[in-house]
Scaffold this active site. Structure first.
Site, PDB file in Angstrom:
ATOM      1  N   CYS A  61       0.780  -1.277   0.127  1.00 53.41           N
ATOM      2  CA  CYS A  61      -0.051  -0.165   0.182  1.00 53.41           C
ATOM      3  C   CYS A  61       0.931   1.245  -0.047  1.00 53.41           C
ATOM      4  O   CYS A  61       1.971   1.484   0.429  1.00 53.41           O
ATOM      5  CB  CYS A  61      -1.035   0.085   1.025  1.00 53.41           C
ATOM      6  SG  CYS A  61      -2.034  -1.294   1.284  1.00 53.41           S
ATOM      7  N   GLU A  96       7.184 -14.817 -11.335  1.00 50.95           N
ATOM      8  CA  GLU A  96       6.395 -13.802 -10.980  1.00 50.95           C
ATOM      9  C   GLU A  96       5.745 -12.928 -12.115  1.00 50.95           C
ATOM     10  O   GLU A  96       5.013 -12.209 -11.818  1.00 50.95           O
ATOM     11  CB  GLU A  96       7.331 -12.997  -9.564  1.00 50.95           C
ATOM     12  CG  GLU A  96       8.485 -12.097 -10.219  1.00 50.95           C
ATOM     13  CD  GLU A  96       9.257 -11.518  -9.117  1.00 50.95           C
ATOM     14  OE1 GLU A  96       8.558 -10.928  -8.284  1.00 50.95           O
ATOM     15  OE2 GLU A  96      10.355 -11.449  -9.461  1.00 50.95           O
ATOM     16  N   HIS A 104      16.559 -36.915  -8.579  1.00 50.36           N
ATOM     17  CA  HIS A 104      15.831 -37.185  -7.189  1.00 50.36           C
ATOM     18  C   HIS A 104      14.448 -36.862  -7.330  1.00 50.36           C
ATOM     19  O   HIS A 104      13.738 -36.934  -6.283  1.00 50.36           O
ATOM     20  CB  HIS A 104      16.564 -36.719  -6.133  1.00 50.36           C
ATOM     21  CG  HIS A 104      18.101 -37.132  -5.966  1.00 50.36           C
ATOM     22  ND1 HIS A 104      18.371 -38.684  -5.539  1.00 50.36           N
ATOM     23  CD2 HIS A 104      19.038 -36.490  -6.192  1.00 50.36           C
ATOM     24  CE1 HIS A 104      19.617 -38.682  -5.433  1.00 50.36           C
ATOM     25  NE2 HIS A 104      20.112 -37.598  -5.902  1.00 50.36           N
ATOM     26  N   LYS A 145       6.026  -4.376  -4.305  1.00 50.58           N
ATOM     27  CA  LYS A 145       7.346  -4.370  -4.367  1.00 50.58           C
ATOM     28  C   LYS A 145       7.758  -4.471  -3.010  1.00 50.58           C
ATOM     29  O   LYS A 145       8.968  -5.066  -2.833  1.00 50.58           O
ATOM     30  CB  LYS A 145       7.640  -2.997  -4.863  1.00 50.58           C
ATOM     31  CG  LYS A 145       9.132  -2.672  -5.028  1.00 50.58           C
ATOM     32  CD  LYS A 145       9.858  -3.453  -5.778  1.00 50.58           C
ATOM     33  CE  LYS A 145      11.267  -3.357  -6.041  1.00 50.58           C
ATOM     34  NZ  LYS A 145      12.040  -4.367  -6.819  1.00 50.58           N
ATOM     35  N   GLU A 147      16.809 -18.023  -9.005  1.00 51.41           N
ATOM     36  CA  GLU A 147      16.448 -16.927  -9.291  1.00 51.41           C
ATOM     37  C   GLU A 147      15.797 -16.379 -10.654  1.00 51.41           C
ATOM     38  O   GLU A 147      14.674 -15.633 -10.689  1.00 51.41           O
ATOM     39  CB  GLU A 147      17.710 -15.548  -8.822  1.00 51.41           C
ATOM     40  CG  GLU A 147      17.489 -14.227  -9.337  1.00 51.41           C
ATOM     41  CD  GLU A 147      16.387 -13.579  -8.819  1.00 51.41           C
ATOM     42  OE1 GLU A 147      15.812 -14.032  -7.574  1.00 51.41           O
ATOM     43  OE2 GLU A 147      16.109 -12.402  -9.037  1.00 51.41           O
ATOM     44  N   LYS A 200      12.121 -15.404 -11.019  1.00 52.51           N
ATOM     45  CA  LYS A 200      11.699 -14.081 -12.066  1.00 52.51           C
ATOM     46  C   LYS A 200      10.776 -14.479 -13.050  1.00 52.51           C
ATOM     47  O   LYS A 200       9.739 -13.714 -13.363  1.00 52.51           O
ATOM     48  CB  LYS A 200      12.986 -13.867 -12.854  1.00 52.51           C
ATOM     49  CG  LYS A 200      14.090 -12.728 -12.405  1.00 52.51           C
ATOM     50  CD  LYS A 200      13.721 -11.377 -11.829  1.00 52.51           C
ATOM     51  CE  LYS A 200      13.159 -11.527 -10.701  1.00 52.51           C
ATOM     52  NZ  LYS A 200      13.855 -11.093  -9.431  1.00 52.51           N
ATOM     53  N   ASN A 204      -1.603   1.965   5.678  1.00 51.83           N
ATOM     54  CA  ASN A 204      -0.743   0.866   5.099  1.00 51.83           C
ATOM     55  C   ASN A 204      -0.467   0.052   6.304  1.00 51.83           C
ATOM     56  O   ASN A 204       0.131   0.510   7.187  1.00 51.83           O
ATOM     57  CB  ASN A 204       0.740   1.389   4.423  1.00 51.83           C
ATOM     58  CG  ASN A 204       1.459   0.739   4.271  1.00 51.83           C
ATOM     59  OD1 ASN A 204       1.322  -0.703   3.998  1.00 51.83           O
ATOM     60  ND2 ASN A 204       3.087   1.008   4.100  1.00 51.83           N
ATOM     61  N   GLY A 205      -0.574  -1.163   6.105  1.00 46.09           N
ATOM     62  CA  GLY A 205      -0.490  -2.096   7.312  1.00 46.09           C
ATOM     63  C   GLY A 205      -1.604  -3.129   7.647  1.00 46.09           C
ATOM     64  O   GLY A 205      -2.449  -3.342   6.846  1.00 46.09           O
ATOM     65  N   ARG A 250       3.690  -0.296  -4.876  1.00 48.35           N
ATOM     66  CA  ARG A 250       3.668  -1.031  -3.752  1.00 48.35           C
ATOM     67  C   ARG A 250       2.254  -1.871  -3.423  1.00 48.35           C
ATOM     68  O   ARG A 250       1.978  -2.264  -2.394  1.00 48.35           O
ATOM     69  CB  ARG A 250       3.431   0.099  -2.618  1.00 48.35           C
ATOM     70  CG  ARG A 250       4.762   0.902  -2.574  1.00 48.35           C
ATOM     71  CD  ARG A 250       4.832   2.219  -1.511  1.00 48.35           C
ATOM     72  NE  ARG A 250       4.628   1.394   0.087  1.00 48.35           N
ATOM     73  CZ  ARG A 250       5.816   1.257   0.732  1.00 48.35           C
ATOM     74  NH1 ARG A 250       6.695   1.429   0.050  1.00 48.35           N
ATOM     75  NH2 ARG A 250       5.707   0.923   1.748  1.00 48.35           N
ATOM     76  N   TRP A 256      -2.616  -2.703  -1.597  1.00 52.84           N
ATOM     77  CA  TRP A 256      -2.487  -3.901  -1.680  1.00 52.84           C
ATOM     78  C   TRP A 256      -3.436  -4.793  -0.748  1.00 52.84           C
ATOM     79  O   TRP A 256      -3.064  -4.571   0.402  1.00 52.84           O
ATOM     80  CB  TRP A 256      -0.767  -4.381  -1.611  1.00 52.84           C
ATOM     81  CG  TRP A 256      -0.964  -5.878  -1.724  1.00 52.84           C
ATOM     82  CD1 TRP A 256      -0.349  -6.382  -2.980  1.00 52.84           C
ATOM     83  CD2 TRP A 256      -0.595  -6.910  -0.996  1.00 52.84           C
ATOM     84  NE1 TRP A 256       0.174  -7.553  -3.099  1.00 52.84           N
ATOM     85  CE2 TRP A 256      -0.252  -8.030  -1.464  1.00 52.84           C
ATOM     86  CE3 TRP A 256      -0.781  -6.978   0.413  1.00 52.84           C
ATOM     87  CZ2 TRP A 256      -0.152  -9.450  -1.037  1.00 52.84           C
ATOM     88  CZ3 TRP A 256      -0.702  -8.255   1.193  1.00 52.84           C
ATOM     89  CH2 TRP A 256      -0.334  -9.437   0.179  1.00 52.84           C
TER      90      TRP A 256
HETATM   91  O1  M6R Z   1      12.752  -5.659  -0.287  1.00 54.97           O
HETATM   92  P1  M6R Z   1      13.092  -7.065  -0.053  1.00 54.97           P
HETATM   93  O2  M6R Z   1      14.433  -7.303  -1.005  1.00 54.97           O
HETATM   94  O3  M6R Z   1      13.365  -7.360   1.588  1.00 54.97           O
HETATM   95  O4  M6R Z   1      12.131  -7.932  -0.831  1.00 54.97           O
HETATM   96  C1  M6R Z   1      12.329  -9.246  -0.828  1.00 54.97           C
HETATM   97  C2  M6R Z   1      11.406  -9.950  -1.583  1.00 54.97           C
HETATM   98  O5  M6R Z   1      10.033  -9.522  -1.100  1.00 54.97           O
HETATM   99  C3  M6R Z   1      11.610  -9.585  -2.900  1.00 54.97           C
HETATM  100  O6  M6R Z   1      12.984  -9.929  -3.271  1.00 54.97           O
HETATM  101  C4  M6R Z   1      10.363 -10.338  -4.063  1.00 54.97           C
HETATM  102  O7  M6R Z   1      10.959 -11.804  -4.020  1.00 54.97           O
HETATM  103  C5  M6R Z   1      10.680  -9.691  -5.443  1.00 54.97           C
HETATM  104  N1  M6R Z   1       9.473  -9.469  -6.140  1.00 54.97           N
HETATM  105  C6  M6R Z   1      11.614 -10.745  -6.427  1.00 54.97           C
HETATM  106  O8  M6R Z   1      11.745 -10.249  -7.857  1.00 54.97           O
END
Ligand code: M6R
Length: 614
Positions: A2, A494, A510, A609, A487, A491, A100-101, A27, A74
């Site tokens: 948010c 997501e 395995h 984010k 990673e 990517k 926000n929260g 956000r 969010w």
């Molecule tokens: O701000 P942060 O690095 O703590 O965030 C951690 C994860 O939320 C963040 O890396 C998330 O997995 C990303 N969307 C990945 O691209």
């Protein structure tokens, strides 16, 4: 999660709020809304969907006030719909609030308020909070600041809030606990936002509220900051913002993610600048230097992080154990905080976080601190909560990362971890002078190699065209590039919503090998120095089951080229730093596939984010 934005001053508030919401949309983007405060009445507009939809809806409204606030959501409590959107109004129509929260005890408060005759339209915890403020305003005949303070002392949870009263167009009250809130200070005007991006073009002076603080912001007066618990006055510290508008705009790219991928030669260079002094044989990092004894006597380093930052932590484990021979454990912050971990006084706990606001990482750090560990932060956002609570740390200097999928922050985290491992290895004598020097030279060259690797873009586009309709992907790697495989898979899933899994290449037999058939694309990172022969054997195993092999190989490779269906060549470097270079084509692959599938690359569904709720 948010975003909150607000303005009080002499300009029209609406353009500042709507543009601010667009910048904060990373956000959360389930719904958006704003409220303008005119004498005796509010203009409140809100809608399910994105800020652009709010902008459309707002065309029918009067938009001339010079005080107001907005919100991009969010969803936590209640589905994304118009009614659950913020701002929320109190029963008497006099108060509005954005939040926000999460208010954890909202159910019990709601029951009590209902018994007193309050009614509720939405499913949100926020509507409960605004009515709790009204309750205290009425009961205590309190001014807005006091009523907000009384209400916040009743709630359990996390919040950043802004509240206005329609009996007073000269005041906004804000508060924070666990969610960030910045106040921009202009001449005769104040800006409020979840981060400083909505006001960076208006002022460079900002106050970041600390946890447990609130501020009464009144037109023409100095900001009045107080503690929520005890109402003690706090002298705010004004900080100068270190970024400008250009850095948070797309700069001609179609998406922030693509811009951020292409910024990596610079962001990696900026992360090393002033730290890696190869000619002098020095790595200058004040956070480590000032606590060298701590690091020298550390029996163990625990890295806590989430998502992509956790993947960076895994690479950090390989780097620090190999170069400095200090045992490292890498933990999901969300698990660590709840599993009663053993933390000893001579442990060092390193948190890695782009935003510096991730709720689980922050809580894991607090736990480690309470138990006496030395806590170190690797953050990108200057002044963020994690950066502030740690004993020491290193900023990544990647610049603002807006795309929800982390790219340049990841490679900057890998750069910092490489510097730390080299520095520790040199100091504790585990790294010979010659090897240290050789690795420093290799690291210094990485921005150039990343620049070269970006030229694989056209080849990656061709691969993306072939596999954009795949339903599954496997990513395999070994050693340093096992985390790279994780990673790459994260990517892809997501932003393109294709199911993808990362695995250590040897683990394939395995279980995951059962998935391989002629429809399964398998991305394999097969760099020359990284258990190459073993990975070649794994590639053979995929080939004999007709899987489609997309290999990331070292330039000049011929053996894998014979076996793979598609090859992307990356320049040679020390194996320790290959994750930085090998990540580039994987970022590009997920980007292009997502674009080809028509997905919203910068704002993937259900994500935000900065994950400030647990
Ligand atoms: O701000 P942060 O690095 O703590 O965030 C951690 C994860 O939320 C963040 O890396 C998330 O997995 C990303 N969307 C990945 O691209």
């Amino acid at each position: 999660m948010c975003g909150i934005v607000g303005y009080i001053g002499n300009r029209e508030a609406y353009p500042i709020i709507i543009n601010g919401l667009k910048r904060l949309e990373y956000r959360g983007y389930d719904s958006a809304g704003f409220v303008l405060n005119y004498p005796e009445n509010f203009e409140l507009v809100k809608t399910k969907g994105k800020v652009s939809e709010l902008e459309e809806k707002a065309k029918a409204s009067k938009l001339t006030a010079n005080v107001g606030m907005g919100h991009t959501r969010w969803a936590t409590h209640g589905e994304p719909n118009d009614c659950n959107s913020h701002p929320h109004m109190s029963n008497n129509g006099e108060l509005v609030l954005v939040h926000n929260g999460i208010i954890e005890n909202y159910e019990s408060i709601k029951i009590k308020l209902k018994e007193l005759g309050f009614t509720f339209q939405s499913d949100t915890d926020t509507e409960v909070l605004v009515n709790l403020v009204q309750y205290f305003q009425d009961k205590e005949n309190a001014n807005l600041c006091d009523a907000v303070r009384y209400a916040l002392n009743e709630v359990v949870g996390a919040f950043a809030i802004a509240v206005m009263n329609n009996r007073n167009t000269d005041e906004i009250v804000v508060a924070r606990l666990g969610s960030p809130l910045a106040i921009g200070i202009g001449e005769d005007e104040y800006f409020i936002a979840s981060d400083a991006s909505p006001f960076v073009e208006f002022t460079k002076d900002a106050i970041y509220l600390e946890d447990g603080e609130m501020a009464c912001i009144r037109r023409g007066e100095k900001i009045d900051v107080r503690t929520i618990i005890s109402n003690e006055t706090v002298a705010p510290s004004v900080q100068e913002l270190q970024f400008d508008l250009e850095q948070i705009e797309k700069g001609g790219y179609d998406h922030f993610m693509l811009k951020e991928i292409y910024e990596q030669p610079k962001s990696i260079h900026d992360t090393m600048r002033g730290r890696l002094l190869t000619d002098e044989g020095i790595i200058r990092m004040a956070g480590i230097w000032d606590h060298q004894e701590r690091f020298n006597s550390a029996k163990r380093i625990i890295i806590v992080a989430c998502g992509t930052s956790w993947h960076a932590g895994l690479v950090g484990e390989y780097l620090i154990e190999e170069l400095a021979r200090i045992p490292v454990e890498v933990e999901y912050a969300s698990e660590f905080r709840y599993r009663n971990p053993i933390i000893k006084k001579n442990d060092i706990v390193i948190a890695i976080s782009q935003s510096g606001e991730t709720a689980d990482t922050l809580a894991a750090l607090k736990l480690a601190k309470e138990q006496g560990a030395f806590i170190y932060g690797i953050c990108n956002v200057v002044g963020s909560s994690i950066a502030r609570i740690t004993d020491a740390g290193s900023y990544t200097h990647a610049g603002p990362e807006i795309g929800v999928a982390s790219t340049k922050a990841f490679t900057a985290q890998l750069t910092i971890l490489s510097l730390i491992a080299l520095k520790l290895g040199k100091h504790n004598g585990n790294l010979s002078k010659a090897r240290y020097h050789e690795l420093c030279l290799e690291l210094e060259n990485i921005p150039k190699l990343v620049e070269e690797t970006l030229k694989t873009n056209d080849a990656v586009v061709e691969i993306a065209k072939k596999f954009k309709d795949a339903e599954n992907f496997l990513y395999l790697g070994r050693g340093y590039n096992f985390p790279t495989a994780l990673e790459g898979a994260l990517k892809l899933k997501e932003i393109s919503y294709i199911h993808a899994e990362g695995y250590p290449a040897a683990e394939m037999k395995h279980g995951p090998i059962a998935l391989i058939d002629e429809n399964m694309p398998v991305v394999v990172i097969a760099t020359k120095k990284g258990h190459y022969d073993k990975v070649v054997s794994n590639i053979q195993e995929i080939k004999s089951r007709k899987g489609k092999i997309i290999a990331i190989v070292t330039r000049g490779d011929s053996q894998v080229r014979e076996l793979a269906d598609y090859c992307i060549e990356i320049p040679d470097t020390a194996e320790e730093f290959t994750p930085i270079v090998a990540s580039i084509p994987l970022q590009l692959l997920s980007y292009h596939i997502a674009v080809m599938r028509g997905a919203n690359v910068d704002q993937p569904r259900n994500l935000a984010k900065s994950v400030t709720v647990e």
